[in-house]
Scaffold this motif. Structure first.
Motif, PDB file in Angstrom:
ATOM      1  N   ALA A 241       0.620  -1.161  -0.156  1.00  0.00           N
ATOM      2  CA  ALA A 241       0.069  -0.189   0.288  1.00  0.00           C
ATOM      3  C   ALA A 241       0.274   1.083  -0.277  1.00  0.00           C
ATOM      4  O   ALA A 241       0.404   2.070  -0.681  1.00  0.00           O
ATOM      5  CB  ALA A 241      -0.889  -0.462   1.123  1.00  0.00           C
ATOM      6  N   ASP A 242       1.903   1.258   0.810  1.00  0.00           N
ATOM      7  CA  ASP A 242       3.141   2.332   0.649  1.00  0.00           C
ATOM      8  C   ASP A 242       3.784   2.767  -0.592  1.00  0.00           C
ATOM      9  O   ASP A 242       4.217   3.614  -0.627  1.00  0.00           O
ATOM     10  CB  ASP A 242       3.473   2.532   1.639  1.00  0.00           C
ATOM     11  CG  ASP A 242       2.642   2.316   3.824  1.00  0.00           C
ATOM     12  OD1 ASP A 242       1.562   3.061   3.349  1.00  0.00           O
ATOM     13  OD2 ASP A 242       3.611   1.508   4.141  1.00  0.00           O
ATOM     14  N   ASP A 243       3.751   1.867  -1.363  1.00  0.00           N
ATOM     15  CA  ASP A 243       4.204   1.848  -2.896  1.00  0.00           C
ATOM     16  C   ASP A 243       3.822   1.861  -3.600  1.00  0.00           C
ATOM     17  O   ASP A 243       4.020   2.011  -4.933  1.00  0.00           O
ATOM     18  CB  ASP A 243       5.272   0.759  -2.684  1.00  0.00           C
ATOM     19  CG  ASP A 243       6.276   0.830  -2.015  1.00  0.00           C
ATOM     20  OD1 ASP A 243       7.328   2.040  -1.333  1.00  0.00           O
ATOM     21  OD2 ASP A 243       5.899  -0.216  -0.791  1.00  0.00           O
ATOM     22  N   ILE A 244       1.948   2.325  -3.435  1.00  0.00           N
ATOM     23  CA  ILE A 244       1.496   2.574  -4.970  1.00  0.00           C
ATOM     24  C   ILE A 244       1.557   4.431  -5.559  1.00  0.00           C
ATOM     25  O   ILE A 244       1.542   4.666  -4.344  1.00  0.00           O
ATOM     26  CB  ILE A 244      -0.044   2.411  -4.654  1.00  0.00           C
ATOM     27  CG1 ILE A 244      -0.230   1.219  -4.366  1.00  0.00           C
ATOM     28  CG2 ILE A 244      -0.911   2.016  -5.087  1.00  0.00           C
ATOM     29  CD1 ILE A 244      -1.874   0.298  -3.632  1.00  0.00           C
ATOM     30  N   THR A 245       2.052   3.976  -6.447  1.00  0.00           N
ATOM     31  CA  THR A 245       2.242   5.994  -6.983  1.00  0.00           C
ATOM     32  C   THR A 245      -0.130   6.035  -7.919  1.00  0.00           C
ATOM     33  O   THR A 245      -0.233   5.476  -7.062  1.00  0.00           O
ATOM     34  CB  THR A 245       2.763   5.785  -8.920  1.00  0.00           C
ATOM     35  OG1 THR A 245       1.845   4.851  -9.802  1.00  0.00           O
ATOM     36  CG2 THR A 245       4.262   4.912  -8.358  1.00  0.00           C
ATOM     37  N   ALA A 246       0.554   7.324  -7.700  1.00  0.00           N
ATOM     38  CA  ALA A 246      -1.332   8.379  -7.909  1.00  0.00           C
ATOM     39  C   ALA A 246      -1.072   7.237  -9.262  1.00  0.00           C
ATOM     40  O   ALA A 246      -0.729   6.643 -10.233  1.00  0.00           O
ATOM     41  CB  ALA A 246      -1.199   9.103  -8.394  1.00  0.00           C
TER      42      ALA A 246
END
Length: 258
Positions: A241-246
């Motif tokens: 979750a913390d590494d998902i881009t826009a």
């Protein structure tokens, strides 16, 4: 199990390992093959669906094809090759034409749900000995689909592959638990639950007692199969979750589903 093909280096004959996918179904010499990898997989899957993975042997598959056991070695090098064929064939039952929606977690959870359905349809699949590279053409397609779902995730390729491997392991574990839970008698399950409850209530395991109390209040009638999606969502959220881009920052690579 990989077979071997011969070669020659400096006048010396060598034997190089090859997978069943690199083994030609028709050699340069000899008679035209009567059977195909697909036929071998079909017979082996029927045996496993009916009697479990232990029923799959070179002898039984040969009997199902109406041929001699020795003739199978024209197509496979042994039982491990049969397992590769079987695994890849049922992986092809997972629908990869489902459009991705750009939410990696939701897309991966949906893929995991479809994969678990295949495990439940073929209970022996969870008993296949895991190998990191037990991959055939359909399994590669599955991996490509999962990686495309993770295109918006800012993680190295190796970490993405590890995430997919973990997801697959959880799918197998949940499917196995669901299958075995369905086979267990109601009386046995009730006795086990009562034992755990009594043990927790003795006061020696306060954290277990508190956890069980919370669980009973939140989901008193929750069936094991209902836990799969929320648990998978929770695990994947923690991993990526913390590494998902826009959503509009990095469009997925590659073609749309076939």
């Amino acid at each position: 199990m990989a077979g071997r093909v011969g070669g020659r280096v400096g006048g010396r004959v060598t034997q190089e390992p090859v997978t069943v996918w690199a083994r030609a179904e028709r050699g340069a010499r000899g008679p035209t093959p009567v059977h195909s990898h697909a036929e071998l997989a079909t017979v082996a899957i029927e045996l496993a669906d009916r009697s479990g993975l232990s029923a799959v042997s070179m002898r039984q598959v040969a009997a199902g094809l109406g041929t001699g056991q020795a003739s199978l070695y024209r197509y496979v090098s042994g039982r491990e090759d049969l397992l590769d064929l079987m695994t890849d064939a049922v992986t092809g039952e997972i629908d990869l034409d489902v459009p991705l929606h750009g939410d990696p977690i939701a897309d991966l959870v949906a893929l995991a749900v479809r994969a678990k359905a295949v495990h439940l349809r073929h209970p022996w699949l969870s008993d296949i000995p895991p190998e990191p590279l037990r991959l055939g053409p359909r399994s590669v397609d599955y991996l490509e689909y999962a990686l495309r779902a993770m295109a918006p995730v800012r993680l190295p390729g190796r970490t993405k592959m590890e995430t997919i491997a973990l997801m697959s392991a959880l799918v197998a574990q949940f499917a196995r638990a669901e299958i075995q839970g369905g086979r267990a008698s109601t009386d046995r399950q009730a006795a086990q639950a009562a034992y755990l409850s009594r043990t927790a209530s003795h006061g020696d395991h306060p954290h277990l007692a508190a956890a069980m109390a919370d669980h009973a209040e939140a989901e008193p009638t929750a069936a094991p199969q209902t836990l799969f999606e929320p648990m998978m969502h929770r695990v994947l959220t923690g991993l990526i979750a913390d590494d998902i881009t826009a959503a509009d920052a990095e469009p997925p690579l590659g073609p749309e589903p076939r």
